[in-house]
Design a protein around this motif. Structure first.
Motif, short mmCIF file in Angstrom:
data_model
loop_
_atom_site.label_atom_id
_atom_site.label_comp_id
_atom_site.label_asym_id
_atom_site.label_seq_id
_atom_site.Cartn_x
_atom_site.Cartn_y
_atom_site.Cartn_z
N ILE A 87 0.84 -1.20 0.00
CA ILE A 87 0.00 0.00 0.00
C ILE A 87 0.87 1.24 0.00
N PHE A 88 0.53 2.21 -0.87
CA PHE A 88 1.17 3.52 -0.87
C PHE A 88 0.22 4.54 -0.27
N VAL A 89 0.75 5.39 0.60
CA VAL A 89 -0.06 6.38 1.30
C VAL A 89 0.20 7.76 0.71
N HIS A 90 -0.89 8.42 0.30
CA HIS A 90 -0.78 9.75 -0.33
C HIS A 90 -1.17 10.82 0.66
N GLU A 91 -0.42 10.93 1.74
CA GLU A 91 -0.66 11.94 2.77
C GLU A 91 0.71 12.46 3.20
N PRO A 92 0.74 13.65 3.83
CA PRO A 92 2.03 14.17 4.29
C PRO A 92 2.69 13.21 5.30
N LEU A 93 4.03 13.11 5.23
CA LEU A 93 4.76 12.22 6.14
C LEU A 93 4.41 12.52 7.59
N LYS A 94 4.29 13.81 7.92
CA LYS A 94 3.96 14.20 9.30
C LYS A 94 2.66 13.54 9.77
N ASP A 95 1.65 13.52 8.90
CA ASP A 95 0.35 12.95 9.28
C ASP A 95 0.47 11.45 9.52
N VAL A 96 1.33 10.79 8.77
CA VAL A 96 1.50 9.34 8.94
C VAL A 96 2.33 9.07 10.20
N ASP A 131 2.37 10.89 12.79
CA ASP A 131 1.52 11.20 13.94
C ASP A 131 0.62 10.04 14.35
N ILE A 132 0.44 9.04 13.47
CA ILE A 132 -0.36 7.87 13.85
C ILE A 132 0.28 7.15 15.04
N CYS A 133 1.60 7.27 15.17
CA CYS A 133 2.30 6.60 16.28
C CYS A 133 1.89 7.14 17.65
N ILE A 134 1.19 8.31 17.68
CA ILE A 134 0.72 8.90 18.94
C ILE A 134 -0.62 8.31 19.36
N GLU A 135 -1.31 7.65 18.43
CA GLU A 135 -2.61 7.05 18.77
C GLU A 135 -2.38 5.89 19.75
N PRO A 136 -3.43 5.45 20.44
CA PRO A 136 -3.26 4.37 21.42
C PRO A 136 -2.69 3.09 20.80
N ASN A 137 -1.91 2.36 21.62
CA ASN A 137 -1.36 1.09 21.16
C ASN A 137 -2.46 0.06 20.95
N SER A 162 -4.83 4.94 12.40
CA SER A 162 -5.07 6.36 12.12
C SER A 162 -6.48 6.74 12.54
N LYS A 163 -6.60 7.93 13.09
CA LYS A 163 -7.90 8.41 13.52
C LYS A 163 -8.75 8.74 12.30
N PHE A 164 -8.09 9.20 11.24
CA PHE A 164 -8.80 9.68 10.05
C PHE A 164 -8.60 8.75 8.86
N VAL A 170 -0.27 1.23 11.51
CA VAL A 170 1.18 1.13 11.37
C VAL A 170 1.79 0.58 12.67
N ALA A 171 2.92 -0.13 12.53
CA ALA A 171 3.74 -0.51 13.69
C ALA A 171 4.84 0.54 13.80
N CYS A 172 5.08 1.00 15.03
CA CYS A 172 6.09 2.03 15.27
C CYS A 172 7.18 1.49 16.19
N LEU A 173 8.40 1.99 15.99
CA LEU A 173 9.55 1.58 16.79
C LEU A 173 10.52 2.74 16.90
N GLY A 174 11.38 2.70 17.94
CA GLY A 174 12.55 3.56 18.01
C GLY A 174 12.37 4.87 18.74
N ASP A 175 13.43 5.66 18.72
CA ASP A 175 13.44 6.99 19.31
C ASP A 175 14.17 7.90 18.32
N PRO A 176 13.47 8.72 17.56
CA PRO A 176 12.03 8.98 17.61
C PRO A 176 11.20 7.74 17.23
N TYR A 177 10.00 7.70 17.82
CA TYR A 177 9.08 6.58 17.64
C TYR A 177 8.32 6.81 16.33
N VAL A 178 8.71 6.08 15.28
CA VAL A 178 8.19 6.35 13.94
C VAL A 178 7.73 5.05 13.27
N PRO A 179 6.92 5.15 12.21
CA PRO A 179 6.40 3.95 11.54
C PRO A 179 7.52 3.13 10.89
#
Ligand code: ADP
Length: 122
Positions: free
Chosen positions: A45-54, A56-62, A75-77, A108-117
């Motif tokens: 899957i390719f996502v056509h949204e700004p990187l920042k928005d993707v 930010d999904i890592c901030i949603e609940p686990n 993603s909330k949206f 998305v699955a997120c890992l690391g510091d910064p915690y990113v997809p």
């Protein structure tokens, strides 16, 4: 950023184009993003949204990922995505894909510091 975050962006981010129903989209993008090397990656899957928005999904609940780990986030949206799925008759090295633009929530699955997809679990 780490290699897994870079791999996520290579495999899944296409912020600059709109969802594209043209069947050449997946054939070209799967090759350009090196997912047809050694084998045809069956689904991507390719996502056509700004990187920042993707990111930010890592901030949603686990939530639970398909592999049982707990580092997934939904993603909330709705997001604009294009799904690429290998056609039935397609044989390596001629990787031919179905191209399906849709809007959906992605996980998305997120890992690391910064915690990113690092992985798309949808
Ligand atoms: P994708 O699944 O996004 O198409 P890959 O499967 O090739 O991409 O790579 C996913 C990467 O993310 C692997 O390095 C994997 O170890 C890592 N990862 C981290 N957390 C998870 C998780 N919860 N589920 C699956 N992969 C994960």
């Amino acid at each position: 950023q780490g290699p897994r975050a870079m791999m996520f962006r290579r495999q899944h981010m296409d912020s600059k184009s709109r969802p594209n129903p043209n069947s050449t989209y997946c054939n070209q993008m799967m090759r350009r993003r090196r997912m047809t090397v050694g084998m045809c990656k069956p689904v991507n899957i390719f996502v056509h949204e700004p990187l920042k928005d993707v990111e930010d999904i890592c901030i949603e609940p686990n939530i639970l990922c398909k592999n049982g780990q707990n580092n997934c986030h939904k993603s909330k949206f709705l997001m604009n995505v294009t799904a690429c799925r290998l056609t039935n008759g397609s044989r390596y090295p001629k990787c031919k894909y179905h191209t399906s633009p849709t809007m959906r929530q992605i996980t998305v699955a997120c890992l690391g510091d910064p915690y990113v997809p690092v992985h798309l679990d949808t």
